[in-house]
Structures are given as C-alpha cells and as structure tokens.
Scaffold this motif. Structure first.
Motif, PDB file in Angstrom:
ATOM      1  N   ILE C  43       0.823  -1.212   0.000  1.00  0.00           N
ATOM      2  CA  ILE C  43       0.000   0.000   0.000  1.00  0.00           C
ATOM      3  C   ILE C  43       0.857   1.263   0.000  1.00  0.00           C
ATOM      4  O   ILE C  43       2.007   1.269   0.438  1.00  0.00           O
ATOM      5  CB  ILE C  43      -1.010   0.008   1.174  1.00  0.00           C
ATOM      6  CG1 ILE C  43      -0.323  -0.042   2.524  1.00  0.00           C
ATOM      7  CG2 ILE C  43      -2.006  -1.118   1.034  1.00  0.00           C
ATOM      8  CD1 ILE C  43      -1.290   0.057   3.692  1.00  0.00           C
ATOM      9  N   ALA C  45       0.335   5.836  -1.170  1.00  0.00           N
ATOM     10  CA  ALA C  45      -0.487   6.855  -1.831  1.00  0.00           C
ATOM     11  C   ALA C  45      -0.264   6.796  -3.347  1.00  0.00           C
ATOM     12  O   ALA C  45       0.644   6.091  -3.816  1.00  0.00           O
ATOM     13  CB  ALA C  45      -0.100   8.237  -1.309  1.00  0.00           C
ATOM     14  N   ASN C  46      -1.037   7.549  -4.080  1.00  0.00           N
ATOM     15  CA  ASN C  46      -0.822   7.624  -5.531  1.00  0.00           C
ATOM     16  C   ASN C  46       0.583   8.164  -5.804  1.00  0.00           C
ATOM     17  O   ASN C  46       0.994   9.138  -5.185  1.00  0.00           O
ATOM     18  CB  ASN C  46      -1.836   8.566  -6.186  1.00  0.00           C
ATOM     19  CG  ASN C  46      -3.215   7.945  -6.259  1.00  0.00           C
ATOM     20  OD1 ASN C  46      -3.343   6.728  -6.237  1.00  0.00           O
ATOM     21  ND2 ASN C  46      -4.234   8.790  -6.305  1.00  0.00           N
ATOM     22  N   GLU C 166      -3.671  -2.760  -8.078  1.00  0.00           N
ATOM     23  CA  GLU C 166      -4.967  -2.099  -7.817  1.00  0.00           C
ATOM     24  C   GLU C 166      -6.098  -3.104  -7.955  1.00  0.00           C
ATOM     25  O   GLU C 166      -6.901  -3.060  -8.890  1.00  0.00           O
ATOM     26  CB  GLU C 166      -5.182  -0.919  -8.775  1.00  0.00           C
ATOM     27  CG  GLU C 166      -4.185   0.188  -8.616  1.00  0.00           C
ATOM     28  CD  GLU C 166      -4.128   0.768  -7.202  1.00  0.00           C
ATOM     29  OE1 GLU C 166      -5.064   0.541  -6.398  1.00  0.00           O
ATOM     30  OE2 GLU C 166      -3.128   1.427  -6.888  1.00  0.00           O
ATOM     31  N   SER C 169     -10.003  -2.024  -8.160  1.00  0.00           N
ATOM     32  CA  SER C 169     -10.295  -0.837  -8.956  1.00  0.00           C
ATOM     33  C   SER C 169     -11.487  -1.086  -9.881  1.00  0.00           C
ATOM     34  O   SER C 169     -11.529  -2.068 -10.608  1.00  0.00           O
ATOM     35  CB  SER C 169      -9.048  -0.506  -9.775  1.00  0.00           C
ATOM     36  OG  SER C 169      -9.305   0.530 -10.637  1.00  0.00           O
ATOM     37  N   SER C 196      -1.599  -4.705  -4.623  1.00  0.00           N
ATOM     38  CA  SER C 196      -1.675  -3.322  -4.156  1.00  0.00           C
ATOM     39  C   SER C 196      -3.139  -2.923  -4.180  1.00  0.00           C
ATOM     40  O   SER C 196      -3.919  -3.437  -4.995  1.00  0.00           O
ATOM     41  CB  SER C 196      -0.889  -2.403  -5.082  1.00  0.00           C
ATOM     42  OG  SER C 196      -1.528  -2.273  -6.324  1.00  0.00           O
ATOM     43  N   SER C 197      -3.495  -2.060  -3.252  1.00  0.00           N
ATOM     44  CA  SER C 197      -4.892  -1.625  -3.204  1.00  0.00           C
ATOM     45  C   SER C 197      -4.993  -0.337  -2.419  1.00  0.00           C
ATOM     46  O   SER C 197      -4.173  -0.050  -1.552  1.00  0.00           O
ATOM     47  CB  SER C 197      -5.731  -2.710  -2.538  1.00  0.00           C
ATOM     48  OG  SER C 197      -7.064  -2.282  -2.435  1.00  0.00           O
ATOM     49  N   HIS C 198      -6.008   0.437  -2.791  1.00  0.00           N
ATOM     50  CA  HIS C 198      -6.311   1.624  -1.995  1.00  0.00           C
ATOM     51  C   HIS C 198      -7.362   1.291  -0.950  1.00  0.00           C
ATOM     52  O   HIS C 198      -7.646   2.092  -0.070  1.00  0.00           O
ATOM     53  CB  HIS C 198      -6.825   2.741  -2.916  1.00  0.00           C
ATOM     54  CG  HIS C 198      -5.747   3.384  -3.711  1.00  0.00           C
ATOM     55  ND1 HIS C 198      -4.671   4.001  -3.133  1.00  0.00           N
ATOM     56  CD2 HIS C 198      -5.560   3.483  -5.048  1.00  0.00           C
ATOM     57  CE1 HIS C 198      -3.870   4.471  -4.085  1.00  0.00           C
ATOM     58  NE2 HIS C 198      -4.392   4.151  -5.253  1.00  0.00           N
ATOM     59  N   GLU C 297      -6.341   2.526   7.821  1.00  0.00           N
ATOM     60  CA  GLU C 297      -6.433   3.731   6.989  1.00  0.00           C
ATOM     61  C   GLU C 297      -5.973   4.961   7.779  1.00  0.00           C
ATOM     62  O   GLU C 297      -5.206   5.782   7.276  1.00  0.00           O
ATOM     63  CB  GLU C 297      -7.876   3.907   6.522  1.00  0.00           C
ATOM     64  CG  GLU C 297      -8.026   4.921   5.447  1.00  0.00           C
ATOM     65  CD  GLU C 297      -9.387   4.820   4.774  1.00  0.00           C
ATOM     66  OE1 GLU C 297      -9.684   3.756   4.212  1.00  0.00           O
ATOM     67  OE2 GLU C 297     -10.136   5.801   4.853  1.00  0.00           O
TER      68      GLU C 297
END
Lengths: 258, 316, 313
Positions: C43, C45-46, C166, C169, C196-198, C297
């Motif tokens: 994980i 940030a963008n 992602e 997504s 990977s993931s948000h 988070e």
C-alpha cells in the motif's frame, strides 16, 4: 509457434470484427459504382477504366487497412494496458511482435480477399474479361507490398507516435511512384554527394512501386504475366525489407519499458 | 472508435456527391453560349465546383496525363512539358522536322519519346530500376510505340470535364475520339462544352465538322436541318475566333502572346479552312473564294487558304 | 513467516523515469521478500511507487540498479512467468473479443490445452460473477466487468503466485465482496498473493503482512497484527485533586491537561486496567473512558502526513 499463432488469431479476430473493413468495402463499391453511373456516352470498351478505378480504390483501401491496423497494434496495447497480461505470460517479445504482425497480415489478406471477391464479381457482372494470370500475380504482389507497408508502419509506431507513424507510412505508400519518377528525373542534376544520398534513399526506403502491377493488370490483355524469376526477386526484396523492419522493431522493443 | 463508423459513410457521401450532383447531361444544350457570365455562374454553382474549388483543375490535368498513359497501353512517357529541360541536358535531341511548325511537340522525336521509367543505361537505381521496368508497363523508348484505341480514353475525358468544365481540350479531344463511333453523342458532348465555355471557338468549330458529317446521309442525301446547324456552328466559331485572336499575332514569336497558344492558332486556321470548304460544298464558289481571301488576310497570309482560293478561281 | 525460499525477492531496487535533468526516481532502493503461501498487501499513496515496483518485478520495467526475482529467477524468465498470474491496473481488454475468446487467448499463452480451457472457462466465469457472459463482446462490458474478466485471466492457469495491481479498482461493493471470497479461496488453497490496493479494509481483512511505500521507499513492513496492535487505544478522562500526583503509568502516556481535567490515551488493555486502578488509588475521579481503535487507513494517513511534514521541515 503456439504463442505466435494465438496472438495472431487475436489480431485477426479483431480485424475481422471491426466494422471499418466492411464500411471501407461498401465505400469502395459505392465509389466504383458511382464512377460507372457517369454517362460515358454509352460506349463499349471501358473495361480498362473500370479495372483502373476498381484496382486503385481497392489498393488504397487495403493499404489503409494494413497501415492503420499495423500502426495501432502496439500503441493500443499500451493505451488499454493489455500488453501487461500478455507479457506477464511465458511469451517472448519476439513472439509477441511476430504474433501481432502475423495477425495484421492475416487481417490484411482477409481485407484483400474481400476486395478481390468484390472486384471479380463486379467484373463478371459487367461482362468483362479478367486476365487471370496477371490478376493472380497482382494479388500476390499486393500482399508482398502490404507486408512491407505493415512491418514499416509497425516499426514506425514504435519510434514515433501513432499519428506520425500512420502519416509517414501513408505518404510513402501514396507517393511511391511519384518519388520513383522524381528521383530518376533529378539524379542527373545532382552533385556527387547528392547522388550518393539519393542512391542511399533508394536502397534504404522500400520502393513500393516495384510491386504495383495494377497498371499491367489494367491494360492486361496486352501484357504477358511476369516471369517466375521476377516474382522470385520481388519476393526476396519484400522478405529483406520486411525482415529489416521486424528486426528494427525488435531492437526498439527488446529493451523498451512497458 | 464508435464515432468512426459514421465518419466513413459520411465521407463516402461527401465523395459521391460531386459525382452524382455534378453529373451533366450532354443533351442539355442551353442557348447561353453568347452569355459567358451566365455560363460561368452556371458551372460555378455545381456541387463539384463548390466542393473541389481550384483543385478540380489540377485533377483534370492529372487525368489528362492519364489519357496519354492509356494511349500508350499503360506505358508512361515523359510529358511534353519536360522536353525542353531534357533537351537542355542533352538527353533529347531537338529535331526540327522539315515542313513542320516549330513548336514544343517537335522539340523531340514524337516517335521515340523517353519513358518516365528510364532505360537501364540511364537508370542509377540498379536492381530497383530493373524490377520497376519489369513490373510496370514499360517499352524500350528506342522502338516505335503503339497507340491504343481512343475509345478507352473517353471515360477520362468525361471525368475531366466533370471535374473541370472549363477544360476545352478535354471536350475537344474527347469529342474527336467519340465522333467516329458515336457522332450524335460527340455533338451532345460538344454542346455541353460550348455552354460551359462560350468563348472557346474550337468547340463550335469541331461541332460544325460533326454536324456537317451528320448532314450527309448514307445514300448521299443531305439533311438540311443538320446543314443549317453546321452553318451556325462555323459562323459562331469564326466570329469567336476573329474576336479572340490577338491583333498582330506573330507565329514566329508566340511567346509574346500568352493567351493565344500555338495550338489555338492551328485550330483557328483549321476552323476557317474547314468553313471555306463547307461554303464551297454547301454554299457558293464565289462566297468560298471571298471567305478564303478574307481569312487569309486576317491571318496575315495563309498558304493553304491562298492555294484554295486560287484553285477555286480556276474551277469552271 | 515460512522459511521456504522466497517467491518474490526484491533487493535494493531503484527505478527511474525520464532522462537527464528530468529524471524522476520512482522507486528508491527498496527491498522485501514474499514467502510461499503469504498474502501481502502493498500500500501507498498515488505515485508512491507501487505500480512501478510491481511492473519491475514483472519484468516490464528495467531497474537502474537492484534486482527483482520471482521464484529465484529473473523476472523476464519464461519459467517464472509460467507460475504467475498478473492483473494490471484498469485494463480495457480487446473490445472485439468475446470473454471466452479472451480467456482462451491468455490461457493458451499460459500453456493450457483447448480441452483444458473448455473445462475451466465456464466455472471460472461463474466464479468471478460473469456466468453466462462468455459469448458477450468485451466492448459491452462495464468497467467492473472488465476488472472481473481481468481477474479471471489472471487466475485461469491456476498460478502459484498472483500479482494484482490495484485489485478492486472499478468494482462496486458487491464486486469487492465477490473478489474477497475469490481471494480467500485462493489464499486457503495455498497460493501466494501480492497485491496493491487503496482499499485498506480489504488489506486488513485479507493480508498476513503489509508493506507500506511512500515516495519510493518502504516506510513500514509488518504483519497485520503488529500493525494493528498500536492502533487499539483507550482514552480516559479524569479529574485529579490538587494534592494528588499522576501515577507513573499514566504520566508516561503523555496526558493532556485543561485545568484539573486530564485526558490520557493508553495503548493496550493491560496498561489501561492498571491505569484505572492507580488513578482510583490516587483519588482521581474518572469522568469517562472510551475504546479508541484506529483503522489501518487512519494509521496510513497519519504516516503519510508525518512523512510529508518531515520532508517539508
């Protein structure tokens, strides 16, 4: 081989299912039909004119298909990110390139086959004769020319952007015979350096006009078919330039970040 | 890509429009030939004029080159306009034929014009040149070349006049080829040309020739309506020619008269000669002599007309 | 952590984009390992360098230095690729192909026979929620359906290692739920999963271990338990008499005071019990207590912000 076959099949499926090909066929038929509806004084003997117009329109349409299809293969793979699941598999970059190119050539062949079927049907419907031997050679040479055009477009799409690749390939295709006349005409007036440069140009840039049998196919009845030796030389020429472009494509693609 | 599907038929419609809308009917002869402004406006209102604009002239010129290729069975010979340049380079020897006028066509041997694809000896391209000579229509320029039937050229002249209705030569040459097998269609074609080009004397001149031919029946009888039509065409052609020809035109220095080519001069003299013959055959001998003398004076002397006048005077 | 040879082995990886003065270092010397059977969340940030790391791992990008090895081999090695399933970040699959044809293409490239593909494709489409859609052209698929077909292509060859960039997504809540079940099934079947993931709740619920990356560097690497432990806290609000003194166990947690009203956050339940008891002994009057469990988070956002602050200062 299996990877190349599968990738080629994917391109062919896409090429065959795209409605553009059929739209281009329809436009070509309409154009030829429209030309023939013009009142030509109700005279006999317009076979040559029909052959000329039909072969010209169809050659352009086939070349446009080959150029566009080849040039957008790689940019589209990047744009849609489909290159990643493809290259995440046990597929080498060479296999990927050859698969894509084979697919483009198969799709071009499909397009050419449709056009030629339309042409033959139109010719027979009009009651004209077809010089079959020359016509067969014409189709084969068209395919050789399209192989060069497609491999060149493919390479150009790697080193330039999509629009530039399509434009350059289209210009080279469209201006082939004019360029050929131009170089022979201006050569005697050039300096030694200019002559070397022009000679280099002739050997570096594929001379597509040498595959253009359309003029003889148009005036077919008075021209004999090409000899086997000539056909073999042309095949070798196409093989050398196509391999060259595939090689350049591989060089550009081998160490390219995806 | 979805948008592209609609773009292609739209493009097709766009391309077809001029061919369909710009289609002209040869027999739609309008009595507008003396009204040039009307004619100009009429042809400029066609779809092809609106869409193609100035390009239509270039397209017609390209088609003209095409007719030369057709005439030589697909072999492309150097267009005449290149001959001066070739002569200067010594590739073409200027050959002034005895008894011929000295203009461009005689600047090289018309029997042996050089080909666009050069001979092996003059081609620096080696194998590429060799393959091109084998694949594309090519003949040894040192051998006399063959001319094919002009009928095959007719679609190109038709297309040329659709593309550029002001192309007088296309009407002229097209009608010349057509007058053999289809004289009525040739006349219709010329009438369309006259409507589009009211100041071109060559067209009524040729139309007069064709009408005169049509006036003669198979059994020797004469069609008086046709004869009258031929008179009308010759009168119109002569009047136009005399009005258009520059005063003091000098055949030895045509470069001083850019609006009046050597071709036009040849056509002008041909037109009046034919008018004199027609007068002799269908009118009176005295009138024919009078015309021959008058036209010869107009041209500042014309050997053919002078000889014709003398011969007519000597006839009983 | 298993002691078996790592499935993914990244060492001192540096990846840069651009040339000359415009060079941008996307990955700055990171290193980690993923062992067989592990499910590891990646994980950040963008622009943190997640996709770049994954692409380099897969052999799509060429590192400036360092190595990325899969199954002990170079990432571009065909043998290692035979054992991987990869899902790229938001792909738009060939619009003029049918879902079945796409899976036949990718499955065929992975070495599956036609018979095997015929057997595998229908239940696989069912599994990813695309049952009965095999003959539909992909151009008619929504973004979520594209992602589902993407997951199907990644797992069709039943690979040992799954790399998902992602993961969720484009998926709606139902899609995420279905995907979680698929991943749990794969995890239970012993597959190694690296994604990977948000969606940090997804990471929390699925992963054994989490690697956090920021500005091309790994900032945290720990098991989910290790990460979550400091995130569970208890808040005590109390009045302390003038004469009374704060107990030591409360003092070390850094209480904040507003007059006589004190607030302290205690990191774990044992310390919390002890603090209550000692405060009572000290004569403090407890006004309220609350459980202050923070999510991954919250932790991630705090971490990113503190790193940003450090960078600015």
């Amino acid at each position: 081989m299996n990877a190349i076959r599968l990738i080629a099949k994917g391109v062919l499926i896409e090429g065959v299912r795209r409605r553009e090909i059929y739209a281009v066929v329809l436009v070509s038929v309409l154009l030829i039909g429209a030309v023939l509806t013009v009142d030509f004084f109700d005279i006999e003997g317009i076979e040559k004119f029909y052959r000329e117009v039909a072969l010209l329109v169809m050659s352009f349409a086939t070349a446009a298909t080959a150029v566009v299809l080849a040039a957008r293969q790689l940019p589209r793979e990047f744009e849609n990110r489909t290159i990643y699941p493809m290259m995440a598999r046990p597929v080498s970059r060479l296999q990927f390139l050859l698969g894509k190119l084979s697919g483009v050539l198969l799709a071009t062949l499909f397009c050419l086959a449709i056009f030629m079927a339309v042409y033959v049907a139109g010719t027979l419907w009009l009651g004209h004769r077809i010089p079959w031997a020359l016509f067969g050679q014409y189709v084969f040479l068209q395919l050789l020319m399209m192989t060069i055009v497609a491999t060149m477009s493919f390479w150009l799409s790697m080193v330039l952007n999509l629009d530039a690749a399509i434009s350059i390939a289209a210009v080279l295709y469209l201006s082939a015979s004019v360029l050929s006349s131009l170089v022979t005409y201006i050569f005697p007036d050039l300096t030694t350096v200019g002559r070397y440069l022009l000679t280099a140009f002739v050997y570096l840039v594929p001379q597509l006009q040498i595959f253009d049998l359309s003029a003889k196919a148009t005036h077919g009845t008075d021209w004999p078919p090409l000899s086997l030796a000539t056909m073999a030389m042309l095949t070798a020429y196409a093989a050398v330039y196509s391999s060259g472009f595939v090689g350049l494509s591989l060089l550009a693609f081998r160490r390219r970040s995806l | 890509m979805n948008g592209a599907y609609w773009r292609i038929p739209s493009l097709a419609a766009f391309l077809l429009l001029p061919l369909l809308a710009g289609r002209v009917r040869p027999n739609d002869y309008e009595a507008s030939r003396r009204d040039s402004q009307t004619a100009i406006e009429r042809r400029n209102r066609t779809a092809i004029a609106a869409i193609l604009g100035g390009v239509r002239t270039s397209m017609a010129d390209m088609m003209f080159v095409k007719t030369e290729v057709y005439m030589h069975n697909g072999v492309a010979y150097m267009p005449h306009l290149n001959m001066d340049a070739l002569s200067q380079r010594g590739e073409v020897v200027a050959d002034d034929h005895d008894g011929h006028d000295d203009h461009d066509e005689e600047a090289y041997d018309p029997e042996f014009p050089p080909t666009v694809i050069p001979t092996a000896g003059k081609d620096f391209r080696g194998i590429v040149g060799e393959l091109e000579r084998r694949v594309r229509p090519w003949d040894d320029p040192d051998r006399p070349h063959i001319h094919t039937s002009g009928i095959e050229l007719l679609p190109w002249y038709r297309m040329m006049t659709i593309s550029d209705p002001t192309n007088v030569r296309a009407y002229q040459i097209g009608a010349w080829w057509l007058k053999g097998p289809k004289p009525e269609e040739a006349l219709g074609f010329l009438k369309e040309g006259i409507a589009n080009n009211p100041r071109a004397f060559q067209l009524p001149y040729l139309a007069g020739q064709i009408a005169a031919k049509l006036a003669k029946g198979e059994n020797g009888e004469t069609d008086s309506a046709r004869t009258a039509e031929a008179w009308e065409f010759f009168d119109a052609a002569t009047a136009l020619m005399m009005k258009e020809r520059p005063e003091g035109y000098d055949r030895d220095h045509p470069e001083n008269f850019p609006g009046w080519s050597e071709y036009k001069e040849e056509d002008a003299r041909g037109a009046v000669r034919f008018a004199v013959y027609f007068e002799r055959d269908h009118g009176s001998r005295d009138a024919a002599i009078e015309k021959a003398v008058r036209y010869s004076e107009f041209f500042g002397g014309d050997g053919v007309l002078d000889r014709l006048a003398r011969r007519l005077e000597n006839e009983d | 952590m298993s002691s078996a040879a790592p499935v993914i082995e990244v060492r001192d990886l540096v990846v840069e984009y651009g040339r000359g003065r415009k060079v941008h270092r996307a990955v700055d010397g990171i290193g980690f390992e993923v062992r067989p059977g592990e499910c590891v969340g990646f994980i950040g940030a963008n622009g943190a360098g997640k996709s770049t790391t994954m692409k380099t791992m897969m052999g799509f990008l060429f590192p400036v230095s360092g190595t990325a090895r899969l199954f002990g081999r170079d990432a571009r090695d065909k043998e290692s690729r035979r054992r991987i399933g990869y899902l790229p970040e938001v792909a738009l699959y060939y619009p003029f192909m049918k879902a079945r044809e796409l899976l036949e293409l990718y499955g065929g490239l992975s070495g599956l026979s036609k018979a095997e593909l015929r057997r595998r494709i229908p239940p696989l489409l069912e599994k990813v929620g695309l049952g009965g859609k095999g003959e539909v052209l992909l151009k008619n698929f929504s973004k979520g359906m594209q992602q589902r077909v993407g997951i199907a292509q990644a797992i069709i060859a039943e690979p040992e290692l799954l790399v998902f960039d992602e993961l969720s997504s484009g998926l709606d809540p139902v899609g995420r739920h279905d995907l979680r079940n698929v991943l749990l099934e794969l995890k239970n079947a012993g597959r190694t999963i690296f994604f990977s993931s948000h969606e940090l709740t997804e990471v929390e619920s699925l992963c054994d271990r989490v690697i956090m990356i920021h500005r091309g560097r790994i900032v945290t690497e720990a098991t989910v338990e290790e990460l979550m432990k400091p995130l569970n806290a208890y808040e005590i609000v109390f009045h302390l008499p003038d004469a009374a003194e704060l107990p030591a166990c409360v003092k070390q947690c850094g209480p904040k005071a507003e007059g006589r009203l004190h607030t302290v956050t205690i990191p774990d339940v044992t310390a919390y019990s002890r603090a209550i008891s000692e405060l009572a002994s000290a004569g403090a009057k407890i006004q309220s207590t609350a459980s202050k469990t923070r999510s991954l988070e919250d932790y991630f956002i705090d971490l990113v912000r503190s790193t940003e602050r450090e960078a600015v200062s």
